[in-house]
Design a protein around this motif. Structure first.
Motif: not given
Length: 273
Positions: A68-69, A125-127, A136-138
């Motif tokens: 899970v994120a 995509q998350v920066d 950290d990105g996702l």
């Protein structure tokens, strides 16, 4: 987008057993009546047929890693904006996994008429920048079945649930279709409240683009700071290499991929001009 309606029906197996007993006891009925009861019993025992969509779900659903994120572990709360909790039984959040190639080729195909494509697939995509340490990105994807809340809103509840206004977020989505009216309004509300989020949406298809309320919703979303554009052939290739279980095969554009992009791009430009 029809809401899912759950209903409970009596067990067909129980009904069948009861009927068969009744038929065994009535031996003196005419042959014609026995045949009628037999046919009726057969109809009751017949199992419902599997639809192609359900069969595809059962056989081809990609297996995720079950993670899970990180953001999903915290409630959404900040001084300016708060999302209400919601139940999301249809959603499966997968981090670091890839789409089944069959799903991608069907759900992301930029055809004009999207018959049978009753899901929204959202690759994200998350920066994240700022803060004392490196963040950290996702990356991953989620999907919905157009029941309950949709994938766009679920993203901010399940993936980017914890918002820190001291950080800057660049969120990029590749979606199988553009947001509906309700999702566009919710996204605009979120972006107005969370000033450090930049949202870019790349859509394969436009959802009901001829409807005036859809057009108004997309216009309001752009005014709130969201950038919306259609997916080009190069974008499909990027999603294929980044989010799909491609087995190192190269992406081969389907017929009319470029022409369909040109069609949708013209429609979107007319809406946003």
């Amino acid at each position: 987008m029809a809401d899912r309606k759950d209903s409970k029906t009596p067990s067909k197996g129980g009904l069948t057993k009861k009927k068969e007993k009744k038929v065994e006891k009535v031996e003196s009925k005419p042959e014609k009546e026995k045949e009628k009861n037999k046919d009726k019993g057969e109809k009751m025992t017949k199992k419902p047929e599997k639809t192609p969509e359900n069969q595809q779900k059962n056989e081809e659903m990609p297996q995720g890693n079950g993670e899970v994120a990180e953001g999903a572990k915290h409630p959404v709360k900040d001084e300016e904006f708060e999302l209400e909790p919601m139940e999301l039984p249809p959603f499966e959040i997968i981090v670091g996994d890839r789409l089944n190639p069959t799903f991608f080729k069907f759900q992301f195909k930029n055809v004009e008429y999207s018959s049978g494509r009753n899901k929204t697939f959202l690759c994200y995509q998350v920066d994240i920048q700022g803060g004392a340490g490196e963040t950290d990105g996702l990356r991953g994807y989620l999907e919905d079945e157009h029941s309950g809340s949709h994938a766009e809103e679920a993203f901010f509840q399940q993936v980017l649930a914890h918002y820190d206004k001291s950080l800057h977020y660049t969120v990029t989505w590749y979606t199988s279709s553009s947001p509906c009216t309700a999702c566009a309004a919710k996204l605009a509300e979120i972006l107005r409240a969370r000033k450090t989020i930049r949202l870019n949406i790349h859509c394969s298809r436009l959802f009901q683009w001829e409807e005036p309320e859809i057009q108004v919703g997309l216009q309001a979303l752009v005014r709130a700071g969201c950038k919306i554009r259609m997916m080009r052939p190069v974008d499909f290739a990027y999603v294929w290499s980044t989010f799909v279980e491609n087995e190192e095969d190269n992406f081969t554009p389907w017929e009319d991929c470029q022409d369909n992009y040109d069609y949708y791009d013209e429609r979107l430009c007319d809406i946003l001009k």
